[in-house]
Design an enzyme around this catalytic site. Sequence first.
Site, PDB file in Angstrom:
ATOM      1  N   CYS A   1     127.117  -6.630  97.089  1.00  0.00           N
ATOM      2  CA  CYS A   1     125.854  -6.309  97.760  1.00  0.00           C
ATOM      3  C   CYS A   1     125.229  -5.060  97.123  1.00  0.00           C
ATOM      4  CB  CYS A   1     126.052  -6.182  99.263  1.00  0.00           C
ATOM      5  SG  CYS A   1     124.479  -6.315 100.181  1.00  0.00           S
TER       6      CYS A   1
ATOM      7  N   GLU B   1     134.011  -9.440 101.564  1.00  0.00           N
ATOM      8  CA  GLU B   1     134.992  -8.531 102.161  1.00  0.00           C
ATOM      9  C   GLU B   1     134.919  -8.479 103.682  1.00  0.00           C
ATOM     10  OE1 GLU B   1     131.420  -5.840 102.330  1.00  0.00           O
ATOM     11  OE2 GLU B   1     132.067  -7.657 101.308  1.00  0.00           O
TER      12      GLU B   1
ATOM     13  N   HIS C   1     128.706 -10.679 101.166  1.00  0.00           N
ATOM     14  CA  HIS C   1     129.821  -9.818 101.573  1.00  0.00           C
ATOM     15  C   HIS C   1     131.116 -10.615 101.769  1.00  0.00           C
ATOM     16  CE1 HIS C   1     127.695  -6.002 102.290  1.00  0.00           C
ATOM     17  NE2 HIS C   1     126.675  -6.752 102.670  1.00  0.00           N
TER      18      HIS C   1
END
Length: 234
Positions: A97, A177, A175
């Site tokens: 990002c 993560e 994202h």
Amino acid sequence: MRALIVVHEHITEPGHVGERLAERGWDLTVLRVVSKERFHSPDVVFDFPEPQGWDMIVSMGAPWSVYDERTIGSWIGGEIALVRRAHELGIPVLGICFGAQVLATATGGFVEPAPRPEIGWTEIDSDDPAFVASGPWLEWHYDRCVPPPGAVELARTAVGPQAFRLGRSLGLQFHPEATTEMIRGWLFEGGADQCERHGVDPAALLDRTIALQDEAGERARALVDAFLDRVASV
């Protein structure tokens, strides 16, 4: 194998990405730029290390814009220089990002305001779903990357590029993560108001995050494996 993970604030952590890197034998060092106390005044002074001695650089997300010199101008130049030097040395960079926007800026691309925000779980158009799956992936951004010359765009939405590769480096606008705990933190620190301003129900977003947690984690693991095996090791 040593990975330097640049985390920009107190909420976002390496999450699923860090877990998979550790499982693959990577020794992770987390470098946090802005403390919790300075979250609303992130113009801190921060010295980034030289990339030599690291085998990978991972730049995580952040709630700011790469080009916002008034807000983060005290340190963003140092991070761009770190990523640029790492890429020049052939050290793999994974940008997530905001980190993808750092990577684009560092290598000759640029970042601009997106025509509309992307917030929520989103399917993407992937040229190689075995590499970058179509999702859904968690999106939360107001800007978009214009990848540098020579980059290969791997995935996109109507808003803009979602993944690009340049040499041994990979930029991701979404994202992988993200965990439920992170989303709770983002919502608490002003994200709920952002959602409501843009027609997104924050409670529904959290509920879907919880429902997709295991599935999203498996997608993230597969993406990290693909990055390590098909990009970083080349």
